[in-house]
Motif scaffolding. Structure first.
Motif, PDB file in Angstrom:
ATOM      1  N   GLY A  87     -15.812 -12.100 -21.224  1.00 60.33           N
ATOM      2  CA  GLY A  87     -16.862 -12.806 -21.943  1.00 60.33           C
ATOM      3  C   GLY A  87     -16.676 -14.299 -21.924  1.00 60.33           C
ATOM      4  N   PHE A  88     -15.552 -14.781 -21.357  1.00 59.18           N
ATOM      5  CA  PHE A  88     -15.275 -16.205 -21.223  1.00 59.18           C
ATOM      6  C   PHE A  88     -15.610 -16.659 -19.798  1.00 59.18           C
ATOM      7  CE2 PHE A  88     -12.321 -15.083 -24.706  1.00 59.18           C
ATOM      8  CZ  PHE A  88     -12.741 -16.015 -25.646  1.00 59.18           C
ATOM      9  N   PRO A  89     -15.683 -17.974 -19.569  1.00 59.81           N
ATOM     10  CA  PRO A  89     -15.958 -18.451 -18.209  1.00 59.81           C
ATOM     11  C   PRO A  89     -14.941 -17.942 -17.200  1.00 59.81           C
ATOM     12  CG  PRO A  89     -16.222 -20.234 -19.784  1.00 59.81           C
ATOM     13  CD  PRO A  89     -15.640 -19.078 -20.540  1.00 59.81           C
ATOM     14  N   ASN A  90     -15.395 -17.696 -15.990  1.00 56.46           N
ATOM     15  CA  ASN A  90     -14.513 -17.296 -14.910  1.00 56.46           C
ATOM     16  C   ASN A  90     -13.458 -18.382 -14.687  1.00 56.46           C
ATOM     17  OD1 ASN A  90     -13.670 -17.078 -11.947  1.00 56.46           O
ATOM     18  ND2 ASN A  90     -14.840 -15.202 -12.232  1.00 56.46           N
ATOM     19  N   TYR A  91     -12.218 -17.976 -14.406  1.00 50.12           N
ATOM     20  CA  TYR A  91     -11.133 -18.940 -14.224  1.00 50.12           C
ATOM     21  C   TYR A  91     -11.470 -20.004 -13.191  1.00 50.12           C
ATOM     22  CZ  TYR A  91      -7.066 -21.012 -12.053  1.00 50.12           C
ATOM     23  OH  TYR A  91      -6.200 -21.918 -11.485  1.00 50.12           O
ATOM     24  N   LEU A  92     -12.178 -19.631 -12.122  1.00 51.50           N
ATOM     25  CA  LEU A  92     -12.493 -20.593 -11.066  1.00 51.50           C
ATOM     26  C   LEU A  92     -13.309 -21.766 -11.592  1.00 51.50           C
ATOM     27  CD1 LEU A  92     -13.262 -18.243  -8.052  1.00 51.50           C
ATOM     28  CD2 LEU A  92     -11.232 -19.657  -8.416  1.00 51.50           C
ATOM     29  N   GLU A  93     -14.061 -21.550 -12.665  1.00 50.24           N
ATOM     30  CA  GLU A  93     -14.843 -22.637 -13.245  1.00 50.24           C
ATOM     31  C   GLU A  93     -13.917 -23.744 -13.765  1.00 50.24           C
ATOM     32  OE1 GLU A  93     -17.915 -23.043 -12.964  1.00 50.24           O
ATOM     33  OE2 GLU A  93     -18.565 -21.050 -12.329  1.00 50.24           O
ATOM     34  N   PHE A  94     -12.812 -23.357 -14.376  1.00 51.50           N
ATOM     35  CA  PHE A  94     -11.840 -24.346 -14.845  1.00 51.50           C
ATOM     36  C   PHE A  94     -11.199 -25.061 -13.668  1.00 51.50           C
ATOM     37  CE2 PHE A  94     -12.141 -21.283 -18.282  1.00 51.50           C
ATOM     38  CZ  PHE A  94     -12.168 -22.081 -19.406  1.00 51.50           C
ATOM     39  N   ARG A  95     -10.922 -24.313 -12.604  1.00 56.26           N
ATOM     40  CA  ARG A  95     -10.306 -24.895 -11.411  1.00 56.26           C
ATOM     41  C   ARG A  95     -11.265 -25.881 -10.747  1.00 56.26           C
ATOM     42  NH1 ARG A  95      -5.611 -25.868 -11.012  1.00 56.26           N
ATOM     43  NH2 ARG A  95      -6.086 -27.729  -9.855  1.00 56.26           N
ATOM     44  N   TYR A  96     -12.548 -25.490 -10.622  1.00 50.66           N
ATOM     45  CA  TYR A  96     -13.552 -26.389 -10.049  1.00 50.66           C
ATOM     46  C   TYR A  96     -13.660 -27.665 -10.867  1.00 50.66           C
ATOM     47  CZ  TYR A  96     -15.165 -22.399  -7.252  1.00 50.66           C
ATOM     48  OH  TYR A  96     -15.251 -21.342  -6.392  1.00 50.66           O
ATOM     49  N   LEU A  97     -13.645 -27.495 -12.184  1.00 51.56           N
ATOM     50  CA  LEU A  97     -13.786 -28.638 -13.088  1.00 51.56           C
ATOM     51  C   LEU A  97     -12.632 -29.608 -12.894  1.00 51.56           C
ATOM     52  CD1 LEU A  97     -16.009 -29.063 -15.279  1.00 51.56           C
ATOM     53  CD2 LEU A  97     -14.324 -28.346 -16.969  1.00 51.56           C
ATOM     54  N   PHE A  98     -11.418 -29.094 -12.853  1.00 51.68           N
ATOM     55  CA  PHE A  98     -10.225 -29.923 -12.694  1.00 51.68           C
ATOM     56  C   PHE A  98     -10.249 -30.666 -11.361  1.00 51.68           C
ATOM     57  CE2 PHE A  98      -5.761 -30.790 -11.801  1.00 51.68           C
ATOM     58  CZ  PHE A  98      -5.310 -31.271 -13.025  1.00 51.68           C
ATOM     59  N   ASN A  99     -10.561 -29.941 -10.294  1.00 51.62           N
ATOM     60  CA  ASN A  99     -10.595 -30.568  -8.966  1.00 51.62           C
ATOM     61  C   ASN A  99     -11.725 -31.582  -8.848  1.00 51.62           C
ATOM     62  OD1 ASN A  99      -8.437 -28.982  -8.204  1.00 51.62           O
ATOM     63  ND2 ASN A  99      -9.691 -27.435  -7.194  1.00 51.62           N
TER      64      ASN A  99
END
Length: 351
Positions: A87-99
């Motif tokens: 129910g939380f954002p997909n982990y890749l979204e955090f990775r995309y954001l950081f990069n």
């Protein structure tokens, strides 16, 4: 908005409209803030643990708000919410954001000047009497995003806390915390380690301690396995107690997993028995304590390691009163196995 309007290819729900972004982020923000208060009020963490718990949740909220700004008017890409058991954002979204924020300067140089964009907005609204075009709104959102979001506050796959002296009457002299976002479960975990140290100041070996935690304890695993791995790699550190908090799943209209509690809420929403804003949040706490010591190794090279107790596993649910009644009615076998009766939190009301 109905359940059927949320597109779900494979294991992600795609938020593809401004309304869905606003709705989802209000739900996550509200639920996590209620969780922080609930954890403190119901004594699930010590006062010092609550401080760290809140800090990690704040990083998560900051990151999700950054996603909201980034994707609000983006016509080429949409944010993905994990629907497997999260129910939380997909982990890749955090990775995309950081990069993405690593390239902040490159993007800022390509964006229009703020004053120029303001003039275009005023011309469109006051002279032409027309709404601002979506691509202009996206440009404005991009300016806000790249000028205000700080990369250092993005919730990364692994977030390390500091080593401090443990509070009085603790299991050991020192403690540290860390958090990770499990890439297979797409859920945040918050961990605590209480330990003694063979010496006066564990900060002398803080780099080794931090590197070990990142290498050994950056994903969900059996608690005794994690404890043994950390203990074996740090010869001067004597762990005494580990605590891991699993935040989730977040049961709401954006989740479509196999979890019985999620299905109960989705079914009730589809029948209009409860509002679209309805939610519940599961939380699991696993603990393991030292149970004495043993020696491992050859005659010339022995290391003192800890024996670990059988992990203690407890499950909790946070939900508004109406949802608690619903879950007890539909899933009594699950609710009766919780470590404590469900903790009541506030209803979310979105007009």
């Amino acid at each position: 908005m109905s359940i059927n309007h949320i597109v779900t290819p494979l294991d992600s729900a795609i938020l593809d409209s401004k309304e869905q972004y606003v709705f989802y982020h209000k739900k996550v923000d509200f639920a996590l803030k209620e969780l922080i208060v609930g954890v403190q009020q119901n004594g699930l963490c010590t006062p010092q643990e609550v401080v760290f718990f809140k800090q990690y949740c704040d990083l998560l909220l900051y990151s999700i708000e950054a996603m909201r700004v980034k994707y609000m008017y983006d016509e080429e890409d949409n944010m993905k919410v994990d629907v497997t058991d999260s129910g939380f954002p997909n982990y890749l979204e955090f990775r995309y954001l950081f990069n993405d924020l690593s390239l902040r300067d490159n993007y800022l140089n390509k964006l229009k000047d703020v004053s120029e964009l303001q003039d275009e907005f005023l011309d469109q609204l006051l002279r032409k009497k027309q709404p601002v075009k979506r691509d202009k709104l996206y440009q404005a959102a991009s300016i806000v995003y790249y000028t205000s979001v700080e990369q250092q506050y993005i919730f990364n796959r692994f977030v390390q806390g500091k080593i401090i002296k443990a509070p009085e009457n603790s299991e050991a002299k020192f403690m540290t915390s860390w958090s990770f976002y499990d890439v297979s479960l797409n859920r945040p975990f918050i961990c605590f380690m209480y330990f003694d140290y063979d010496g006066n100041d564990p900060l002398k070996e803080k780099d080794d301690i931090y590197e070990t935690l990142k290498a050994v304890a950056d994903r969900k695993m059996n608690m005794d396995t994690m404890a043994y791995g950390i203990d074996k790699r740090l010869k001067n550190v004597y762990p005494k107690y580990f605590k891991r908090i699993d935040v989730g799943a977040f049961h709401n209209v954006f989740a479509k997993d196999d979890n019985d509690l999620t299905h109960t809420i989705l079914d009730a929403i589809s029948k209009k028995e409860i509002p679209l804003e309805a939610y519940a949040l599961s939380l699991k706490i696993h603990e393991v304590y030292t149970g004495g010591e043993f020696k491992e190794g050859g005659y010339f090279k022995k290391q003192i390691l800890q024996n670990w107790s059988t992990p203690i596993k407890e499950g909790f649910v946070f939900a508004p009163h109406r949802i608690i009644q619903l879950l007890y009615n539909k899933n009594p076998e699950i609710m009766n196995k919780l470590a404590k009766p469900p903790f009541q939190v506030s209803d979310l009301k979105i007009k």
